[in-house]
Scaffold this active site. Sequence first.
Site, PDB file in Angstrom:
ATOM      1  N   MET A  32       0.857  -1.190   0.000  1.00  0.00           N
ATOM      2  CA  MET A  32       0.000   0.000   0.000  1.00  0.00           C
ATOM      3  C   MET A  32       0.897   1.246   0.000  1.00  0.00           C
ATOM      4  O   MET A  32       0.468   2.333   0.410  1.00  0.00           O
ATOM      5  CB  MET A  32      -0.941  -0.013   1.199  1.00  0.00           C
ATOM      6  CG  MET A  32      -1.913  -1.190   1.134  1.00  0.00           C
ATOM      7  SD  MET A  32      -3.419  -0.954   2.073  1.00  0.00           S
ATOM      8  CE  MET A  32      -2.773  -0.757   3.706  1.00  0.00           C
ATOM      9  N   LEU A  35       6.835   2.946   1.251  1.00  0.00           N
ATOM     10  CA  LEU A  35       7.767   1.814   1.282  1.00  0.00           C
ATOM     11  C   LEU A  35       8.913   2.051   2.263  1.00  0.00           C
ATOM     12  O   LEU A  35       9.440   3.158   2.385  1.00  0.00           O
ATOM     13  CB  LEU A  35       8.331   1.584  -0.127  1.00  0.00           C
ATOM     14  CG  LEU A  35       7.287   1.282  -1.211  1.00  0.00           C
ATOM     15  CD1 LEU A  35       7.994   0.982  -2.534  1.00  0.00           C
ATOM     16  CD2 LEU A  35       6.371   0.129  -0.820  1.00  0.00           C
ATOM     17  N   GLY A  38      11.468  -2.942   5.013  1.00  0.00           N
ATOM     18  CA  GLY A  38      10.728  -4.207   5.059  1.00  0.00           C
ATOM     19  C   GLY A  38      10.206  -4.558   3.664  1.00  0.00           C
ATOM     20  O   GLY A  38      10.412  -5.668   3.164  1.00  0.00           O
ATOM     21  N   HIS A  39       9.565  -3.571   3.011  1.00  0.00           N
ATOM     22  CA  HIS A  39       9.074  -3.812   1.640  1.00  0.00           C
ATOM     23  C   HIS A  39      10.244  -4.133   0.711  1.00  0.00           C
ATOM     24  O   HIS A  39      10.157  -5.011  -0.145  1.00  0.00           O
ATOM     25  CB  HIS A  39       8.373  -2.570   1.088  1.00  0.00           C
ATOM     26  CG  HIS A  39       7.120  -2.188   1.807  1.00  0.00           C
ATOM     27  ND1 HIS A  39       7.000  -1.030   2.535  1.00  0.00           N
ATOM     28  CD2 HIS A  39       5.924  -2.820   1.912  1.00  0.00           C
ATOM     29  CE1 HIS A  39       5.780  -0.949   3.040  1.00  0.00           C
ATOM     30  NE2 HIS A  39       5.108  -2.014   2.694  1.00  0.00           N
ATOM     31  N   GLN A  63     -10.146  -2.511   2.970  1.00  0.00           N
ATOM     32  CA  GLN A  63      -9.582  -3.181   4.137  1.00  0.00           C
ATOM     33  C   GLN A  63      -9.468  -2.259   5.347  1.00  0.00           C
ATOM     34  O   GLN A  63      -8.931  -2.649   6.378  1.00  0.00           O
ATOM     35  CB  GLN A  63      -8.247  -3.838   3.796  1.00  0.00           C
ATOM     36  CG  GLN A  63      -7.086  -2.895   3.546  1.00  0.00           C
ATOM     37  CD  GLN A  63      -5.868  -3.655   3.059  1.00  0.00           C
ATOM     38  OE1 GLN A  63      -5.787  -4.080   1.912  1.00  0.00           O
ATOM     39  NE2 GLN A  63      -4.879  -3.850   3.926  1.00  0.00           N
ATOM     40  N   LYS A 151       5.711  -9.822   9.189  1.00  0.00           N
ATOM     41  CA  LYS A 151       5.248  -8.822  10.157  1.00  0.00           C
ATOM     42  C   LYS A 151       3.711  -8.867  10.253  1.00  0.00           C
ATOM     43  O   LYS A 151       3.140  -8.728  11.326  1.00  0.00           O
ATOM     44  CB  LYS A 151       5.743  -7.445   9.715  1.00  0.00           C
ATOM     45  CG  LYS A 151       4.877  -6.336  10.108  1.00  0.00           C
ATOM     46  CD  LYS A 151       5.378  -5.391  11.083  1.00  0.00           C
ATOM     47  CE  LYS A 151       4.357  -4.402  11.547  1.00  0.00           C
ATOM     48  NZ  LYS A 151       3.312  -4.090  10.610  1.00  0.00           N
ATOM     49  N   GLN A 155      -2.130 -12.036   8.166  1.00  0.00           N
ATOM     50  CA  GLN A 155      -2.405 -11.784   6.745  1.00  0.00           C
ATOM     51  C   GLN A 155      -1.722 -12.841   5.869  1.00  0.00           C
ATOM     52  O   GLN A 155      -2.315 -13.357   4.912  1.00  0.00           O
ATOM     53  CB  GLN A 155      -1.912 -10.383   6.371  1.00  0.00           C
ATOM     54  CG  GLN A 155      -1.925 -10.110   4.884  1.00  0.00           C
ATOM     55  CD  GLN A 155      -1.606  -8.670   4.559  1.00  0.00           C
ATOM     56  OE1 GLN A 155      -2.476  -7.812   4.624  1.00  0.00           O
ATOM     57  NE2 GLN A 155      -0.368  -8.383   4.196  1.00  0.00           N
TER      58      GLN A 155
HETATM   59  O1  PAF Z   1       0.087  -5.642   3.618  1.00  0.00           O
HETATM   60  C1  PAF Z   1      -0.395  -4.745   2.893  1.00  0.00           C
HETATM   61  O2  PAF Z   1       0.251  -3.724   2.621  1.00  0.00           O
HETATM   62  C2  PAF Z   1      -1.804  -4.902   2.350  1.00  0.00           C
HETATM   63  O3  PAF Z   1      -2.640  -5.531   3.267  1.00  0.00           O
HETATM   64  C3  PAF Z   1      -1.851  -5.619   0.995  1.00  0.00           C
HETATM   65  C4  PAF Z   1      -1.366  -7.052   1.090  1.00  0.00           C
HETATM   66  C5  PAF Z   1      -1.000  -4.870  -0.017  1.00  0.00           C
HETATM   67  C6  PAF Z   1      -3.288  -5.658   0.458  1.00  0.00           C
HETATM   68  O4  PAF Z   1      -3.801  -4.376   0.290  1.00  0.00           O
END
Ligand code: PAF
Length: 280
Positions: A32, A35, A38-39, A63, A151, A155
């Site tokens: 999302m 960044l 971690g990303h 979400q 993390k 999910q």
């Molecule tokens: O972890 C995230 O940033 C979000 O939940 C994802 C997986 C991109 C879905 O919107």
Amino acid sequence: MIAPILRQKSALRAAVKAWKQAGETVAVVPTMGALHQGHLSLVRAAETQCDRVIVTIFVNPKQFNNPEDLENYPRTEEDDAQKLSHHRVDAIYCPDPDQIYPDGFCTNISISGLTEVLCGAHRPGHFDGVATVVTKLFTQTLADKAFFGEKDFQQLQVVKRLAADLDLPVEVVGCPTIREEDGLAMSSRNLLLSDRARIKAPALHEALEDMADGLRNGGTAEELGAIARKRLIAAGFNEVEYLDLRACDDLSLLNKPDRDARLLVAAWLAGVRLIDNIGV
Ligand code: PAF
């Protein structure tokens, strides 16, 4: 070099079609935005495992169960593209909202069990939103592998279940949590912490590590959890939503780590909801 930013699924599909025709494998790193390292660790893993890498950036309204949270979520697209320019990223997919949720969209993907505890119990609809958007990102990118951080451990389990249950032809790869030097798990939400709150935030990880030590020394999650909750409040946290020992596979509640287990926590600090988890 900054990778092309694609906003339409037709452009994404054309790129993916050409790669697949050339026999190349495709990775997706769903994000999302905002960044952080971690990303970028997910992007590095993707680079080493696939020929082509797509990073998606989409702040998914479905979400967020709290409109204020959605509004405050950091949006830093230019900065994000700059950070990705140091990696072998082939496309940044920032879909226009109608590419994900066209007019009349009324499909919802809901996973039972795993989503009814932890964050799911405190954020109604959150995992339906995640499962729905992730399914769309998988079908739009046609990725062979998808990379998610541990993390967000719940999910990760939900997405693995989703891919298995729906026979989605994608391998879901979990990657370790990346931490700041003081132990705070990297998260886009850390940007929302005030300087004072940022100093207090590492107490969350310390509480998990102390509790894990106590469990290894024979303590129970019930007694150690009560102590850890008090410590977090004393350290300046406003509320501990959950602090649970859970089985890794089905997230069932445990009192002792007698199976492969994980300690998971969510707590509020000065208006920011932080989550973390460690293996035990
Ligand atoms: O972890 C995230 O940033 C979000 O939940 C994802 C997986 C991109 C879905 O919107």
